[in-house]
Design an enzyme around this catalytic site. Sequence first.
Site, PDB file in Angstrom:
ATOM      1  N   HIS A  78      14.286 -51.630  -2.851  1.00 47.08           N
ATOM      2  CA  HIS A  78      14.397 -51.788  -1.394  1.00 47.08           C
ATOM      3  C   HIS A  78      13.168 -52.491  -0.841  1.00 47.08           C
ATOM      4  O   HIS A  78      12.055 -52.320  -1.346  1.00 47.08           O
ATOM      5  CB  HIS A  78      14.610 -50.440  -0.699  1.00 47.08           C
ATOM      6  CG  HIS A  78      13.477 -49.472  -0.799  1.00 47.08           C
ATOM      7  ND1 HIS A  78      12.453 -49.412   0.128  1.00 47.08           N
ATOM      8  CD2 HIS A  78      13.194 -48.506  -1.719  1.00 47.08           C
ATOM      9  CE1 HIS A  78      11.610 -48.449  -0.203  1.00 47.08           C
ATOM     10  NE2 HIS A  78      12.025 -47.885  -1.320  1.00 47.08           N
ATOM     11  N   ASP A  80      12.291 -52.429   2.620  1.00 43.88           N
ATOM     12  CA  ASP A  80      11.685 -51.836   3.818  1.00 43.88           C
ATOM     13  C   ASP A  80      10.549 -50.905   3.423  1.00 43.88           C
ATOM     14  O   ASP A  80      10.444 -50.469   2.262  1.00 43.88           O
ATOM     15  CB  ASP A  80      12.720 -51.078   4.647  1.00 43.88           C
ATOM     16  CG  ASP A  80      13.211 -49.800   3.965  1.00 43.88           C
ATOM     17  OD1 ASP A  80      13.568 -49.872   2.764  1.00 43.88           O
ATOM     18  OD2 ASP A  80      13.242 -48.748   4.615  1.00 43.88           O
ATOM     19  N   GLU A 175      16.058 -48.159   3.099  1.00 44.11           N
ATOM     20  CA  GLU A 175      16.077 -47.034   2.179  1.00 44.11           C
ATOM     21  C   GLU A 175      15.203 -45.899   2.690  1.00 44.11           C
ATOM     22  O   GLU A 175      15.538 -44.720   2.523  1.00 44.11           O
ATOM     23  CB  GLU A 175      15.599 -47.491   0.787  1.00 44.11           C
ATOM     24  CG  GLU A 175      15.767 -46.443  -0.313  1.00 44.11           C
ATOM     25  CD  GLU A 175      14.571 -45.511  -0.483  1.00 44.11           C
ATOM     26  OE1 GLU A 175      14.650 -44.578  -1.303  1.00 44.11           O
ATOM     27  OE2 GLU A 175      13.533 -45.708   0.204  1.00 44.11           O
TER      28      GLU A 175
END
Length: 424
Positions: A78, A80, A175
Site C-alpha cells: 500500500h 498511503d 490501507e
Amino acid sequence: MQHIIDRFISYVTVDTESDPNSTTTPSTAKQWDLANKLVDELKQIGMQDVTIDDKSYIMATLPSNVEHEVPTVGFVAHFDTTPDFTGANVKPQIVENYDGKDIVLNAAENIILSPSYFKDLLQYKGQTLITTDGTTLLGADDKAGITEIVTAMEFLINNPEIKHGKIRVGFTPDEEIGRGAHHFDVEKFGAEWAYTMDGSQIGELEYENFNAAGAKITFKGKSVHPGYAKGKMINSMIIANDFINALPEDETPQETKGYEGFYHVHHLKGSIEETVLELIIRDHSKKKFEKRKEKIEKITAKINKKFAKQFGEDIVIAEINDQYYNMKEKVVPVKHIVDIAEKAMKEVNIKPLIKPIRGGTDGCQLSYMGLPCPNIFAGGHNFHGKYEYVPVESMQKAVEVIVKIAELTAQPNYSLPIPKSKKK
C-alpha cells in the site's frame, strides 16, 4: 544498494497520508501523486498490462518466461501512510555503518533514536539505516514494500535467465484506515495467491492476525451553571472516564503481546454536553473477540441503566463495526503458500520468524475475498511515528525473497519443506 535507497526516498518524500474521515477513495487527493508516479515507473521498467482505476488501485503484470503451466502469484503493498503522525515534508537521513550508539534525529528538538529504548537497533550494527529527521514518520510502512516489489520486478526483467511464472503486482490506497482492500478487484488481479510485503523486521512471515472491530461511543450530558448544578448537571466527560475505567486495565496494547488481545482507546474529544470516544478491539481468538464486543455492550447497558431515570433516555450510544478477521482460517487450507515463502527465506539465508500479526494488512481482507495472502517482512521498525527507521540491507533481502518465490513457483514440481509429522 544506492538504487534501493534512491527509489525508497523518491517514494517517502511524496506525502500520501490517508484520512479516516473522508468518504472518497482514495481518501486524500495527494495519494494520486505517488500512484501516478508508480504507474509511470512500472511502465518504464518494462511491466505489462499496467493499469490504474478511478480509485487509484494499481495492477501490473510480469509475464511468465516458462513454457509449462505454473501458478500466478501476486505481490501487494500500500502507498498511503497513517494519519496517526504527519507524513508531510519527510526528510530521510542516511546512517551508514551504524555503530550501535544513539542516533540524533533532531538536535534542535533533542529527539534521539536510542538502542537503550529501541533494542532492535542493535541487530543492525554495521548496516545502513534510513531514519526520519524527528519531525515526521518515515513511510517505510509500506513504501519499503513498494520499493522491494518494484525492484524485484526490475531485477527479473533485467535477468531473463531467472525462470518465473506470471507475476501480478498490486498497489493500494487507504490501507492505514482499513479500506485498502475494499475496492480491490480480486478477479481482475487473477492470482492464485499473493503476499503482502508489509511486515516489520527481517524474517517476519505471518499468516495469523487479529480479528478487529472499531467502536465509537457517544456520551450525552446536561450543561447547567456550576453554581446551580447540584442534582442537575451531567458531565459527559466524567461518564466517558468511568467507561474507560471499566475496561480491563491490563488489556491494552502496552500491556499485551503475542496472541493476547486488547482494547485501545485512541481518540477522545468532549465537552459537558457530549463526549465521543473512539477505540479499537483486537483478539486472535474469534470467541474472545466476540466476548470483547459484548463487554463494550455490557458497560454501555450498565451506565444507561444508572442514568435512565435522571436522563430519560440512553445516555451512552455504542456503535461497533467489525473491520477484518483472522486470515488463518483462509490460509491454513492452502498452507503450502506459507511453506513456499519460508523455503524462499531459508534459501537466501534468512531465518524465518513465523508469528501472528498484532495488527492487520490488506491481506487479511483479501484472504476473505478469495485471494489467500500471507504477510512478509518489509524491514521497517517503529512504524507510525518519528522513530521509524528501515535497514537498507533488510530491503535488499526482501527483494531476494520475492525473486526466490518467483523461482520456486516456476519449477515444474516445486519442492516444499516436508512437515515434521510426515518425516520418518
